[in-house]
Design an enzyme around this catalytic site. Sequence first.
Site, mmCIF file in Angstrom:
data_model
loop_
_atom_site.group_PDB
_atom_site.id
_atom_site.type_symbol
_atom_site.label_atom_id
_atom_site.label_comp_id
_atom_site.label_asym_id
_atom_site.label_seq_id
_atom_site.Cartn_x
_atom_site.Cartn_y
_atom_site.Cartn_z
ATOM 1 C CE LYS A 132 3.316 6.877 9.214
ATOM 2 N NZ LYS A 132 3.143 5.448 8.916
ATOM 3 N NE ARG A 163 6.560 -0.969 14.647
ATOM 4 C CZ ARG A 163 5.713 -0.083 14.133
ATOM 5 N NH1 ARG A 163 6.177 1.006 13.571
ATOM 6 N NH2 ARG A 163 4.432 -0.303 14.178
HETATM 7 P P1 AP5 Z 1 1.296 5.431 14.396
HETATM 8 O O1 AP5 Z 1 2.186 5.258 15.550
HETATM 9 O O2 AP5 Z 1 1.407 6.652 13.580
HETATM 10 O O3 AP5 Z 1 1.403 4.124 13.512
HETATM 11 P P2 AP5 Z 1 1.365 3.851 11.928
HETATM 12 O O4 AP5 Z 1 0.955 4.947 11.044
HETATM 13 O O5 AP5 Z 1 0.591 2.596 11.837
HETATM 14 O O6 AP5 Z 1 2.819 3.758 11.513
HETATM 15 P P3 AP5 Z 1 3.919 2.954 12.219
HETATM 16 O O7 AP5 Z 1 4.475 3.755 13.354
HETATM 17 O O8 AP5 Z 1 3.435 1.577 12.480
HETATM 18 O O9 AP5 Z 1 4.996 2.824 11.048
HETATM 19 P P4 AP5 Z 1 6.120 3.816 10.560
HETATM 20 O O10 AP5 Z 1 5.768 4.270 9.180
HETATM 21 O O11 AP5 Z 1 6.446 4.865 11.571
HETATM 22 O O12 AP5 Z 1 7.325 2.784 10.408
HETATM 23 P P5 AP5 Z 1 8.657 2.584 11.278
HETATM 24 O O13 AP5 Z 1 9.619 3.694 10.956
HETATM 25 O O14 AP5 Z 1 8.339 2.308 12.691
HETATM 26 O O15 AP5 Z 1 -0.222 5.338 14.927
HETATM 27 C C1 AP5 Z 1 -0.639 4.309 15.780
HETATM 28 C C2 AP5 Z 1 -2.118 4.400 16.040
HETATM 29 O O16 AP5 Z 1 -2.435 5.653 16.701
HETATM 30 C C3 AP5 Z 1 -3.031 4.391 14.810
HETATM 31 O O17 AP5 Z 1 -3.270 3.080 14.372
HETATM 32 C C4 AP5 Z 1 -4.276 5.074 15.382
HETATM 33 O O18 AP5 Z 1 -5.017 4.182 16.194
HETATM 34 C C5 AP5 Z 1 -3.705 6.150 16.281
HETATM 35 N N1 AP5 Z 1 -3.501 7.432 15.590
HETATM 36 C C6 AP5 Z 1 -2.310 8.057 15.400
HETATM 37 N N2 AP5 Z 1 -2.483 9.190 14.704
HETATM 38 C C7 AP5 Z 1 -3.814 9.301 14.465
HETATM 39 C C8 AP5 Z 1 -4.613 10.240 13.756
HETATM 40 N N3 AP5 Z 1 -4.045 11.302 13.155
HETATM 41 N N4 AP5 Z 1 -5.947 10.017 13.680
HETATM 42 C C9 AP5 Z 1 -6.508 8.957 14.277
HETATM 43 N N5 AP5 Z 1 -5.821 8.013 14.959
HETATM 44 C C10 AP5 Z 1 -4.471 8.183 15.048
HETATM 45 O O19 AP5 Z 1 9.215 1.256 10.581
HETATM 46 C C11 AP5 Z 1 8.567 0.021 10.772
HETATM 47 C C12 AP5 Z 1 9.598 -1.098 10.981
HETATM 48 O O20 AP5 Z 1 10.322 -1.263 9.777
HETATM 49 C C13 AP5 Z 1 10.666 -0.815 12.074
HETATM 50 O O21 AP5 Z 1 11.002 -2.024 12.701
HETATM 51 C C14 AP5 Z 1 11.843 -0.265 11.285
HETATM 52 O O22 AP5 Z 1 13.078 -0.514 11.947
HETATM 53 C C15 AP5 Z 1 11.725 -1.077 10.011
HETATM 54 N N6 AP5 Z 1 12.224 -0.365 8.846
HETATM 55 C C16 AP5 Z 1 12.125 0.968 8.557
HETATM 56 N N7 AP5 Z 1 12.684 1.245 7.386
HETATM 57 C C17 AP5 Z 1 13.141 0.045 6.894
HETATM 58 C C18 AP5 Z 1 13.816 -0.338 5.713
HETATM 59 N N8 AP5 Z 1 14.143 0.546 4.790
HETATM 60 N N9 AP5 Z 1 14.100 -1.637 5.539
HETATM 61 C C19 AP5 Z 1 13.772 -2.553 6.469
HETATM 62 N N10 AP5 Z 1 13.156 -2.260 7.636
HETATM 63 C C20 AP5 Z 1 12.841 -0.977 7.839
HETATM 64 MG MG MG Z 2 5.679 5.365 13.484
#
Ligand code: AP5
Ligand code: MG
Length: 215
Positions: A13, A127
């Site tokens: 995302k 990551r």
């Molecule tokens: P948040 O920061 O939103 O974390 P998440 O939803 O767990 O999602 P991530 O940021 O971990 O993943 P992403 O989908 O953004 O992936 P990314 O692009 O980084 O929330 C964190 C915390 O905050 C929650 O757990 C909660 O506690 C709280 N919170 C937030 N909002 C809330 C709400 N609305 N209600 C309640 N609590 C809330 O990619 C991941 C990795 O993969 C990176 O290293 C990237 O370089 C790599 N990558 C990306 N695409 C590819 C690809 N195609 N191939 C290989 N690697 C890739």
């Molecule tokens: Mg994220």
Amino acid sequence: MNLLLYGAPGSGKGTQANMLRSRFGIPHIATGDMLRAEIAAGTPLGLQAQPILAAGQYVPDDIMIGMIRNRLREPDSAGGFIIDGFPRTVPQAEALDVLMRDLNHHLDRVLYLKVEMAELLERLSGRLVCPKCQRTYPPGTVACAVDGTPLVQREDDKTEAVRPRIEIYLTKTVPVLEHYRGAGIVSEIDGRGTIDQITGRVLNAIGENGRFGFH
Ligand code: AP5
Ligand code: MG
């Protein structure tokens, strides 16, 4: 253009939102990034949120709804936005519907990045993030490409927090998708492949909608 990025932790995302922000010049509203900024600044909300994030749990709905309400009322949201990380529960989705009506906005598309579990776990464990601007990077990267800050591991990417994050996503956040499927605005995007391949699919999903005039 009002977009919502939906997907499991690690589904990409933040990665795709950064691309959309640069390409279309609209704000990336990421509730996780906002919470981490509060934690870094040591605000009362940050102090409350820190142990919740570290444990992979969710911050209470009323706090998150208040946070998104304030953010969407800021003037830069008027010309479009990309929401990432909200809504994460059905009450949050219902509150966003009300907020959209109050602000005279509507969601154009929910972009669902679909990635299988094994790949999610691998991505999260490797990551790296920029502690300054929150951009994410794959393993092996040393410094932020934008501001040169040395990268770090996110506290909730440590093994003990990853499982609870996935579990809570499955129980509380999967039903949110059904909420939007009912509205007919979900684009399901295969989230496997290179970042550029997925970017192409995201842009297609938006362009195919036909209302935006770009591809
Ligand atoms: P948040 O920061 O939103 O974390 P998440 O939803 O767990 O999602 P991530 O940021 O971990 O993943 P992403 O989908 O953004 O992936 P990314 O692009 O980084 O929330 C964190 C915390 O905050 C929650 O757990 C909660 O506690 C709280 N919170 C937030 N909002 C809330 C709400 N609305 N209600 C309640 N609590 C809330 O990619 C991941 C990795 O993969 C990176 O290293 C990237 O370089 C790599 N990558 C990306 N695409 C590819 C690809 N195609 N191939 C290989 N690697 C890739
Ligand atoms: Mg994220």
